[in-house]
Design an enzyme around this catalytic site. Structure first.
Site, PDB file in Angstrom:
ATOM      1  N   ARG A   1       0.713  -1.323   0.162  1.00  0.00           N
ATOM      2  CA  ARG A   1      -0.074  -0.041   0.107  1.00  0.00           C
ATOM      3  C   ARG A   1       0.907   1.283   0.005  1.00  0.00           C
ATOM      4  O   ARG A   1       1.999   1.355   0.517  1.00  0.00           O
ATOM      5  CB  ARG A   1      -0.918   0.039   1.163  1.00  0.00           C
ATOM      6  CG  ARG A   1      -1.736   1.263   1.350  1.00  0.00           C
ATOM      7  CD  ARG A   1      -2.662   1.255   2.487  1.00  0.00           C
ATOM      8  NE  ARG A   1      -1.851   1.819   3.852  1.00  0.00           N
ATOM      9  CZ  ARG A   1      -2.342   1.929   4.946  1.00  0.00           C
ATOM     10  NH1 ARG A   1      -3.605   1.321   5.256  1.00  0.00           N
ATOM     11  NH2 ARG A   1      -1.520   2.257   5.831  1.00  0.00           N
TER      12      ARG A   1
ATOM     13  N   CYS B   1       0.109   5.401   1.068  1.00  0.00           N
ATOM     14  CA  CYS B   1      -0.675   6.409   1.523  1.00  0.00           C
ATOM     15  C   CYS B   1      -0.456   7.773   1.288  1.00  0.00           C
ATOM     16  O   CYS B   1       0.816   8.108   1.923  1.00  0.00           O
ATOM     17  CB  CYS B   1      -1.280   6.049   2.784  1.00  0.00           C
ATOM     18  SG  CYS B   1      -2.399   7.034   3.765  1.00  0.00           S
TER      19      CYS B   1
END
Length: 130
Positions: A107, A109
């Site tokens: 991920r 962010c």
């Protein structure tokens, strides 16, 4: 689909419900960024509640994944866009309900200056199915 979590002590450990990398093979599904639009009403919901917006985003992602023959278990990469990085923990709390830390996708962010329709969070993902 084959899916393997990649972890090394030679890189920083994750600081949330994600893994350093995922190795996967199979058909790739690229899901466009989803925001907190409720498809039943066609409008933004929970304009001042990042947790509830994240729940709606995850519901939208789930609907698209299901339509493609996938599930959250097939997701290998996500990108989370936040209007305010101070919402990181709140979004993580919701996100973690869908992605257990042991098998969570890779991920990124980031905080952005503005999101479509002035929402608080947007998430896209890549899934792999066989």
């Amino acid at each position: 689909m084959t899916r393997q979590v990649i972890r090394t002590d030679n890189a920083p450990a994750p600081v949330g419900p994600y893994n350093q990398a995922i190795a996967a093979s199979g058909q790739m599904i690229f899901v466009a960024g989803q925001i907190a639009i409720d498809p039943r009403i066609g409008d933004i919901v929970y304009t001042d509640d990042v947790k509830k917006q994240t729940e709606q985003v995850m519901a939208n992602l789930q609907a698209i994944l299901t339509a493609s023959g996938a599930s959250f278990a097939n997701v290998v990469k996500t990108t989370v866009f936040l209007a305010d990085m101070n919402d990181f923990a709140a979004v993580n709390a919701v996100y973690a309900k869908y992605f257990p830390e042991e098998t969570a996708p890779a991920r990124a962010c980031v905080q952005v200056s503005r999101l479509p329709k002035d929402v608080l969070v947007e998430i896209d993902c890549i899934a792999v199915i066989s």
